[in-house]
Every structure is written in structure tokens, then in C-alpha cells.
Scaffold this motif. Structure first.
Motif, short mmCIF file in Angstrom:
data_model
loop_
_atom_site.label_atom_id
_atom_site.label_comp_id
_atom_site.label_asym_id
_atom_site.label_seq_id
_atom_site.Cartn_x
_atom_site.Cartn_y
_atom_site.Cartn_z
N THR A 124 -1.03 -13.80 -4.09
CA THR A 124 -0.37 -14.76 -4.97
C THR A 124 0.85 -14.13 -5.64
OG1 THR A 124 -2.45 -15.93 -5.34
CG2 THR A 124 -0.69 -16.29 -6.96
N ALA A 125 0.72 -12.89 -6.08
CA ALA A 125 1.86 -12.20 -6.71
C ALA A 125 3.03 -12.10 -5.73
CB ALA A 125 1.44 -10.82 -7.20
N ILE A 126 2.73 -11.76 -4.48
CA ILE A 126 3.79 -11.68 -3.47
C ILE A 126 4.46 -13.04 -3.30
CG2 ILE A 126 4.28 -11.32 -1.01
CD1 ILE A 126 1.94 -9.24 -1.07
N ALA A 127 3.65 -14.08 -3.16
CA ALA A 127 4.19 -15.42 -2.96
C ALA A 127 5.03 -15.88 -4.15
CB ALA A 127 3.06 -16.41 -2.69
N VAL A 128 4.54 -15.63 -5.37
CA VAL A 128 5.28 -16.07 -6.56
C VAL A 128 6.57 -15.26 -6.72
CG1 VAL A 128 5.18 -16.31 -9.08
CG2 VAL A 128 3.21 -16.96 -7.70
N MET A 129 6.53 -13.97 -6.40
CA MET A 129 7.77 -13.18 -6.45
C MET A 129 8.78 -13.73 -5.44
SD MET A 129 6.84 -9.16 -7.09
CE MET A 129 5.52 -8.99 -5.87
N GLN A 130 8.32 -14.12 -4.26
CA GLN A 130 9.24 -14.71 -3.28
C GLN A 130 9.79 -16.04 -3.76
OE1 GLN A 130 6.55 -14.30 0.17
NE2 GLN A 130 8.25 -13.23 1.16
N LEU A 131 8.92 -16.89 -4.33
CA LEU A 131 9.36 -18.19 -4.84
C LEU A 131 10.39 -18.06 -5.95
CD1 LEU A 131 5.97 -20.14 -4.91
CD2 LEU A 131 8.01 -20.74 -3.56
N THR A 132 10.22 -17.04 -6.79
CA THR A 132 11.11 -16.86 -7.94
C THR A 132 12.27 -15.91 -7.65
OG1 THR A 132 9.69 -15.08 -8.79
CG2 THR A 132 9.28 -17.33 -9.61
N ALA B 164 1.56 -3.95 -7.10
CA ALA B 164 0.37 -3.22 -7.55
C ALA B 164 -0.16 -3.74 -8.89
CB ALA B 164 0.69 -1.73 -7.67
N MET B 165 0.59 -4.54 -9.58
CA MET B 165 0.18 -4.98 -10.92
C MET B 165 -1.13 -5.76 -10.93
SD MET B 165 2.26 -3.40 -12.70
CE MET B 165 1.75 -4.00 -14.30
N PRO B 166 -1.38 -6.68 -10.00
CA PRO B 166 -2.68 -7.35 -10.01
C PRO B 166 -3.84 -6.36 -9.80
CG PRO B 166 -1.14 -8.61 -8.69
CD PRO B 166 -0.46 -7.30 -9.02
N LEU B 167 -3.61 -5.33 -9.00
CA LEU B 167 -4.66 -4.31 -8.82
C LEU B 167 -4.94 -3.60 -10.14
CD1 LEU B 167 -3.51 -2.75 -5.44
CD2 LEU B 167 -5.35 -4.39 -5.82
N LEU B 168 -3.89 -3.30 -10.88
CA LEU B 168 -4.08 -2.65 -12.18
C LEU B 168 -4.77 -3.59 -13.16
CD1 LEU B 168 -0.66 -0.79 -12.55
CD2 LEU B 168 -2.89 0.22 -12.06
N ALA B 169 -4.37 -4.85 -13.16
CA ALA B 169 -4.97 -5.82 -14.08
C ALA B 169 -6.45 -6.00 -13.82
CB ALA B 169 -4.26 -7.17 -13.95
N LEU B 170 -6.83 -5.93 -12.55
CA LEU B 170 -8.22 -6.20 -12.18
C LEU B 170 -9.06 -4.94 -12.06
CD1 LEU B 170 -7.21 -8.93 -9.67
CD2 LEU B 170 -8.57 -9.33 -11.71
N ALA B 171 -8.46 -3.78 -12.30
CA ALA B 171 -9.22 -2.52 -12.24
C ALA B 171 -10.11 -2.39 -13.47
CB ALA B 171 -8.26 -1.34 -12.16
N ALA C 111 -13.84 -9.99 -8.94
CA ALA C 111 -14.49 -9.93 -7.62
C ALA C 111 -13.45 -9.56 -6.56
CB ALA C 111 -15.11 -11.29 -7.29
N PRO C 112 -13.90 -8.97 -5.46
CA PRO C 112 -12.95 -8.57 -4.41
C PRO C 112 -12.04 -9.69 -3.93
CG PRO C 112 -15.09 -7.58 -4.00
CD PRO C 112 -15.27 -8.51 -5.16
N TRP C 113 -12.56 -10.91 -3.84
CA TRP C 113 -11.72 -12.02 -3.38
C TRP C 113 -10.62 -12.33 -4.40
CZ3 TRP C 113 -11.24 -16.64 -6.02
CH2 TRP C 113 -12.21 -16.93 -6.98
N VAL C 114 -10.91 -12.12 -5.69
CA VAL C 114 -9.91 -12.35 -6.73
C VAL C 114 -8.80 -11.30 -6.61
CG1 VAL C 114 -9.47 -12.53 -9.21
CG2 VAL C 114 -11.63 -13.37 -8.26
N VAL C 115 -9.20 -10.06 -6.38
CA VAL C 115 -8.23 -8.98 -6.21
C VAL C 115 -7.31 -9.29 -5.03
CG1 VAL C 115 -7.94 -6.52 -5.72
CG2 VAL C 115 -9.79 -7.26 -7.23
N ALA C 116 -7.90 -9.65 -3.90
CA ALA C 116 -7.13 -9.94 -2.69
C ALA C 116 -6.17 -11.12 -2.91
CB ALA C 116 -8.07 -10.24 -1.53
N LEU C 117 -6.68 -12.21 -3.45
CA LEU C 117 -5.84 -13.39 -3.65
C LEU C 117 -4.80 -13.17 -4.74
CD1 LEU C 117 -8.37 -16.33 -3.23
CD2 LEU C 117 -6.66 -15.49 -1.60
N SER C 118 -5.09 -12.32 -5.72
CA SER C 118 -4.11 -12.04 -6.77
C SER C 118 -2.90 -11.29 -6.21
CB SER C 118 -4.75 -11.24 -7.91
OG SER C 118 -5.68 -12.04 -8.60
#
Length: 172
Positions: A108-116, A125-132, A98-105
């Protein structure tokens, strides 16, 4: 009204655009980017796997034209692709596309990359590819890691052929 003016005033910029790099730098970036994508293309042909992804072109820009950037370091390239692909695949598995999953993914990817400490802009772009629709999510992680490892490897070779350049700046 002053706040609105101050808000929009920040958008006019405070610096001039950077100067054009020396032709030697431009040619070296061209060689590296061509070699990196060429290597992935050959691996893709030999393995008969679809390994070419658009974010790899952007990764080449960082590794070969912005070598000193934190976004270009192996930790960020490899970790960023790993984290972001996992976020996308997990988001799809748990919530669908769903669009909200794409947006939050993506967020979330940005936040987790910053945390790690693995921030790598093209990996966003990987979450967009995963959810395409039509993406083979079982192949997304191996594809991302194969491409990232290949580009880092070519980056190590090409960037260190020059006596005035050292890549990477750090690993961990």
C-alpha cells in the motif's frame, strides 16, 4: 516452451554495469552522506530522541550519489516518508501487526507513493518499522520527517556547493 525461454531470457540483462564514477564524485558522495547522518546524529543527541533509522542511510545514497534521480528529489524524500509512515501507523492501528498487515502495508505504501508522485525507495521500509514490535509509533512520523528534512537540507547545502551540480531538479 518458447514462453518459458523468453521469460527467463529477460533475466540475463541487456546492458553492462555502469562505469565507476570519477573519484571526485565518490568523495563528494562520501562528504554528503557523512554530513547528513552526522547532522541527524547530533540532532538526536541534543534532543535526546532516537532519530537514527536505517532507511536514512539509503536516502543518503540517493541524495548524494544519485542526485538527479526522481527518487532523490525533496518531494519524493519528504512525501515518501510521510505517506509510508502514515500507512504503517494506520495499518497497525486498524489491523494489528499480523504478517498479512505487514505485507499489505508495504504494498500500500508503494502504491500510495506512486499515486502521490512521492516514490522514495528507502521510505518503503517505514511500514516495517511501524509494525515492528517495540516501535513507538507516536514518534515514528516526527522521527521520519525530522530525518528527511535534515537530509534534504544537507543535500541542498552540499550538492549546491559544486558549480556543476544543482539540487533539487524540482520541488513540486
Amino acid at each position: 516452451m518458447k514462453r518459458v525461454g523468453a521469460f527467463f531470457g529477460k533475466m540475463k540483462g541487456t546492458e553492462q554495469a555502469p562505469t565507476r564514477p570519477h573519484l571526485r564524485e565518490i568523495l563528494w558522495s562520501w562528504v554528503g552522506g557523512s554530513a547528513g547522518i552526522g547532522a541527524i546524529s547530533v540532532i538526536s543527541l541534543l534532543s535526546k530522541l532516537p532519530l537514527l533509522m536505517a532507511p536514512f542511510g539509503a536516502t543518503c545514497v540517493l541524495i548524494f550519489a544519485a542526485t538527479d534521480s526522481h527518487l532523490a528529489q525533496p518531494r519524493s524524500v519528504l512525501g515518501g516518508y510521510l505517506v509510508s509512515a502514515l500507512v504503517g501507523v494506520i495499518g497497525l492501528a486498524l489491523f494489528g501487526n499480523a504478517p498479512w498487515v505487514v505485507a499489505l502495508s508495504v504494498g500500500t505504501a508503494i502504491a500510495v507513493m506512486q499515486l502521490t508522485r512521492t516514490l522514495h525507495a528507502p521510505a518503503g521500509a517505514m511500514p516495517l518499522l511501524a509494525l515492528a514490535p517495540g516501535t513507538d509509533t507516536a514518534m515514528l512520523l516526527p522521527t521520519a520527517l525530522t530525518g528527511a528534512l535534515t537530509l534534504v537540507g544537507i543535500g541542498l547545502l552540499v550538492n549546491n556547493l559544486r558549480s556543476d551540480r544543482a539540487y533539487p531538479r524540482y520541488w513540486v
